[in-house]
Scaffold this motif. Structure first.
Motif, PDB file in Angstrom:
ATOM      1  N   VAL A   1      62.298  59.583  -3.353  1.00  0.00           N
ATOM      2  CA  VAL A   1      60.868  59.479  -4.275  1.00  0.00           C
ATOM      3  C   VAL A   1      60.298  61.028  -4.361  1.00  0.00           C
ATOM      4  O   VAL A   1      59.526  61.532  -5.113  1.00  0.00           O
ATOM      5  CB  VAL A   1      60.567  58.650  -3.704  1.00  0.00           C
ATOM      6  CG1 VAL A   1      59.006  58.551  -4.320  1.00  0.00           C
ATOM      7  CG2 VAL A   1      61.328  56.728  -4.310  1.00  0.00           C
ATOM      8  N   ALA A   2      60.601  61.794  -3.493  1.00  0.00           N
ATOM      9  CA  ALA A   2      60.159  62.605  -3.169  1.00  0.00           C
ATOM     10  C   ALA A   2      60.277  63.832  -4.738  1.00  0.00           C
ATOM     11  O   ALA A   2      60.047  64.292  -5.110  1.00  0.00           O
ATOM     12  CB  ALA A   2      60.230  63.658  -1.797  1.00  0.00           C
TER      13      ALA A   2
ATOM     14  N   HIS B   1      65.416  56.882   4.762  1.00  0.00           N
ATOM     15  CA  HIS B   1      65.468  57.667   5.130  1.00  0.00           C
ATOM     16  C   HIS B   1      65.590  58.315   3.505  1.00  0.00           C
ATOM     17  O   HIS B   1      65.260  59.512   2.560  1.00  0.00           O
ATOM     18  CB  HIS B   1      65.372  58.521   5.792  1.00  0.00           C
ATOM     19  CG  HIS B   1      65.385  58.432   6.931  1.00  0.00           C
ATOM     20  ND1 HIS B   1      65.628  57.220   8.079  1.00  0.00           N
ATOM     21  CD2 HIS B   1      64.298  58.507   8.190  1.00  0.00           C
ATOM     22  CE1 HIS B   1      65.239  57.125   9.092  1.00  0.00           C
ATOM     23  NE2 HIS B   1      64.034  57.759   9.039  1.00  0.00           N
ATOM     24  N   ILE B   2      66.699  57.736   2.896  1.00  0.00           N
ATOM     25  CA  ILE B   2      67.250  58.769   1.478  1.00  0.00           C
ATOM     26  C   ILE B   2      66.328  57.864   0.975  1.00  0.00           C
ATOM     27  O   ILE B   2      66.282  59.014  -0.242  1.00  0.00           O
ATOM     28  CB  ILE B   2      68.452  57.979   1.545  1.00  0.00           C
ATOM     29  CG1 ILE B   2      70.034  58.015   2.304  1.00  0.00           C
ATOM     30  CG2 ILE B   2      69.463  58.436  -0.142  1.00  0.00           C
ATOM     31  CD1 ILE B   2      70.895  57.609   2.855  1.00  0.00           C
ATOM     32  N   MET B   3      66.065  57.314   0.643  1.00  0.00           N
ATOM     33  CA  MET B   3      64.604  56.608  -0.911  1.00  0.00           C
ATOM     34  C   MET B   3      63.767  57.404  -0.510  1.00  0.00           C
ATOM     35  O   MET B   3      63.545  57.562  -1.311  1.00  0.00           O
ATOM     36  CB  MET B   3      64.479  55.114  -0.379  1.00  0.00           C
ATOM     37  CG  MET B   3      64.053  54.247  -1.086  1.00  0.00           C
ATOM     38  SD  MET B   3      63.532  52.172  -1.275  1.00  0.00           S
ATOM     39  CE  MET B   3      62.644  53.124   0.103  1.00  0.00           C
TER      40      MET B   3
END
Length: 480
Positions: free
Chosen positions: A455-456, A449-451
């Motif tokens: 990226v977003a 989720h953090i990744m």
């Protein structure tokens, strides 16, 4: 020139009395050794270079040998003609080989005694599984051609040996062999003789009625004993085979003699089995998928039977050279690496193979002996001078480390302390070594989720600056 000198000297000294006979014998033996080295002839070779049994003269013993050689040749021709059947075609053979073991292919071409003495009379060709090109077999330390009957033997079988093999005499070739090499440690079960109280016993032949085919086990011969002077181990393997019901004889309850060719008529089974009358292994690469994936075929396992043996350690091979009167004039202990000049160049012993393996802590690894001494003798593992006994190592490791029936070390959960040098032996000789290095495995735990949020964010930032650059540019026009 050497021939003329040798003949003249032999004739000249033959008239000398007892004092000169020793010199005559020496000259004769030297002439024999010269032609033996040059032409590779056997012990019945005349010192002029030809086989005495081919020109026996009035010698009754040589006449008998001469007659037997040619009778065997003509008998082979008759058997060959009978095997062609009504269709006039030879029967190919599909066979299965297990990794690290050996297999032997007999040359099916009938070879006359004259052609048998010629080193290059017979040639073996093969087609690898990955290609359709027929090419000469390359002889190596593990791929050998017999000088006696021109049979091809492959030791230390590997996947790369899978393919088609055929023997040629000139332009004459007979039916080929289709070899498939598999990992013997997979889909195999240890069985016990039917006379034993232990279970399981070898699986009996089974008929698949809807296809008119039988499934049975094709057994090999017993392997050599693993050691001498003490109780050792022997084994034999059996692989699952599918055969047409029209060519299968189940009249005898003997797993080694259940295969007998019957009439040449076509059966109601699959068409392929009218060509491969001796059957096709269940794991052969030429067996059609429609047969290979039948439940009965999939559920049938290969089998291995293990026994005990004891042999003496006096296995020295001594080569003797005798004169015309049968007296020994020279001996050579081949086992000690000593050879007579009459024997020619000795075969090269296989090299000791060494292998380096890296493994991460917690992985499952399988150690297979990287070398082979051109023998199917069972492998014995050691760490330094400590012999690894399967029952003891399994008990001490609480079944974490086991040695399979095919002599492979299986470490289910490798530890850092398993790092060591493992050596494998055959017949008291070193065949190969494996250096195992176990390292800690670095695990990187990612929060997906953090990744995704990161990226977003990067994509939005990039998009923001792109829009500012695009919308903030000045539009200029040029007038004429």
């Amino acid at each position: 020139m050497h021939l003329k000198i040798a003949v003249i000297l032999v004739i000249s000294f033959s008239i000398i009395e007892d004092r000169g006979k020793t010199l005559t014998q020496k000259l004769t033996e030297k002439a024999k050794a010269y032609y033996k080295t040059k032409y590779g002839k056997d012990s019945s070779t005349h010192f002029l270079g030809y086989d005495i049994t081919e020109y026996p003269g009035r010698n009754a013993e040589y006449k008998k040998i001469h007659r037997k050689k040619w009778e065997k040749y003509y008998s082979c021709l008759q058997d060959q003609e009978d095997s062609f059947g009504n269709h006039g075609s030879a029967t190919p053979e599909a066979v299965l080989g297990f990794q690290c073991l050996s297999i032997r292919f007999d040359c099916k071409v009938c070879i006359s005694p004259l052609e048998l003495s010629q080193k290059d009379a017979v040639e073996w060709y093969w087609t690898p599984k990955s290609t359709n090109k027929l090419q000469p077999v390359e002889y190596t330390e593990h791929v050998l051609l017999s000088s006696d009957d021109k049979a091809l033997t492959i030791y230390n079988l590997q996947d790369s040996h899978t393919g088609q093999y055929i023997c040629f005499l000139g332009k004459t070739g007979m039916s080929p062999y289709f070899l498939t090499v598999i990992d013997g440690s997979l889909n195999i079960e240890q069985v016990y003789p039917t006379s034993s109280t232990s279970n399981p016993h070898p699986a009996p032949p089974k008929l698949i009625t809807q296809h008119n085919v039988y499934i049975y086990t094709e057994w090999s011969q017993w392997s050599p004993c693993s050691r001498c002077g003490k109780v050792g181990k022997i084994f034999k393997t059996g692989y699952c085979t599918v055969i047409s019901g029209d060519y299968f004889d189940n009249s005898e309850d003997n797993t080694n003699k259940i295969k007998t060719l019957k009439s040449d008529e076509s059966g109601s089974g699959f068409e392929l089995f009218t060509i491969f009358k001796l059957g096709i292994p269940c794991q052969s690469h030429i067996l059609p998928s429609s047969i290979k994936y039948l439940d009965e075929v999939q559920n049938r396992k290969n089998e291995i039977m293990i026994g005990f043996c004891k042999k003496s350690c006096n296995d020295d091979v001594v080569f003797e050279v005798r004169d015309g009167n049968g007296r020994v004039i020279e001996t050579a202990n081949n086992s000690a690496g000593i050879y007579s000049i009459i024997q020619g160049i000795p075969p090269v012993d296989p090299d000791v193979k060494r292998k380096l393996i890296y493994a991460a802590k917690g992985e499952k690894i399988i150690l297979t002996c990287p070398g082979n001494l051109n023998s199917d003798a069972p492998v014995q593992w050691q760490i330094n001078s400590k012999v690894l006994i399967p029952e003891i190592i399994s008990e001490e490791s609480k079944n974490r480390i086991v040695i399979s029936v095919m002599d492979k070390i299986i470490i289910k959960d490798v530890h850092l302390t398993d790092s060591n040098i493992y050596s494998c032996w055959q017949n008291r000789e070193l065949a190969g070594t494996i250096r195992l290095i176990v390292e800690k495995k670095i695990k990187l735990n990612f929060n997906h989720h953090i990744m995704l949020v990161g990226v977003a964010s990067i994509l939005l930032t990039f998009f923001y600056f792109y829009l500012n650059a695009f919308l903030g540019r000045k539009v200029t026009t040029q007038t004429t």
